[in-house]
Design an enzyme around this catalytic site. Sequence first.
Site, mmCIF file in Angstrom:
data_model
loop_
_atom_site.group_PDB
_atom_site.id
_atom_site.type_symbol
_atom_site.label_atom_id
_atom_site.label_comp_id
_atom_site.label_asym_id
_atom_site.label_seq_id
_atom_site.Cartn_x
_atom_site.Cartn_y
_atom_site.Cartn_z
ATOM 1 N N THR A 15 -22.677 33.109 19.325
ATOM 2 C CA THR A 15 -23.858 33.034 18.462
ATOM 3 C C THR A 15 -24.359 31.613 18.281
ATOM 4 O OG1 THR A 15 -23.150 35.006 17.250
ATOM 5 C CG2 THR A 15 -24.739 33.576 16.148
ATOM 6 N N SER A 60 -18.752 36.951 23.551
ATOM 7 C CA SER A 60 -17.299 36.959 23.398
ATOM 8 C C SER A 60 -16.708 38.360 23.531
ATOM 9 C CB SER A 60 -16.887 36.341 22.057
ATOM 10 O OG SER A 60 -17.202 37.197 20.979
ATOM 11 N N CYS A 281 -1.093 45.876 7.227
ATOM 12 C CA CYS A 281 -1.496 45.016 6.110
ATOM 13 C C CYS A 281 -1.874 43.630 6.632
ATOM 14 C CB CYS A 281 -0.375 44.892 5.095
ATOM 15 S SG CYS A 281 0.152 46.455 4.376
#
Length: 344
Positions: A15, A60, A281
Amino acid sequence: MQRTDKVLLIYTGGTIGMDINPKTGSLEPLDFHHLVAQVPEFDTIATSIDVYQFTPPIDSSDMSPQLWEQIVKIIADGYDKYDGFVILHGTDTMAFTASALSFMLENLTKPVILTGSQLPIGQLRTDGKENLVTSIEIAAAHHEDGTPIVPEVCIYFNGSLLRGNRSTKINADGFNAFDSFNYPHLADAGINIVYHEEHILKPDFSQPMIPHYAADPNIMVFTLFPGIQDHIVTKMLDIPEIKGIVMRSYGSGNAPQRPWLLNILKEAAHRGVNVINISQCAAGTVEMARYDTGFHLKNAGVISGYDGTVESAVAKLMYLQGNFTDPEKIRYYLDKNLRGEITI
């Protein structure tokens, strides 16, 4: 350590170097010279900057082990010419690339800083300028004896310098795109850059950096969830080409106490397929001896991923499989902290 006062900027795409196509309204990559023109601050940077541009620049999402090999070769070829390296990269796979490079660049003694932006560098509110300029400053930073302050692969984003193989993209929209939940920041940039040197790797500066180019991508990632079906998992894990598996488990490394799951994992281990247990997690560590469900996984031959990330486990498997053919040797190294990627 001999310094060159030069940094190599490797522009892969992303970007940061894009602009809006007036016809379609979508973002598209532009030539790097357009990007440089948007950063007049380049003229005030004390360090000399050379540029290597991927032609054409890539999104990417298209990053691959072959392109990692290309980046490693660029760094290895210029290793003695530069004090550090800055890689401009799209955010979606940046943590994968940072992890892969950390393993493929053995005994790295110079900074390799990956950065990018959430907004194109030509837009008014872009985060790209600060990310780029600060990354160059970090890549050139050194102690009085000439040794680099940060001789490892890192991600710099939004004021935070993170160990590359501890990083995860956490935000698709905000400028705080990355974090390393299980490892402290290596530096924080405000008015000054504050380095936390107690957390930074200390390589052997008397030894050469050893580049590795092979990465075997014959692996898979699968996530446990309530209701997971045995016939689906069996078909996936029975694919003969699979050499390694990253299993995203519950909590501290737990899985359903289903005989079929344990049997499948045990059979895979006996075939030489290494299975790494990574928690779903974001923070915390795998402790397979903590609960009975995790203990059964350990007995089935599953390897603890400790407090590592999925991105790091994927890259580590690919690196080891690309450099070793013996599954037992791969298993041995999976259980070791090679580049600061896990805490044991």
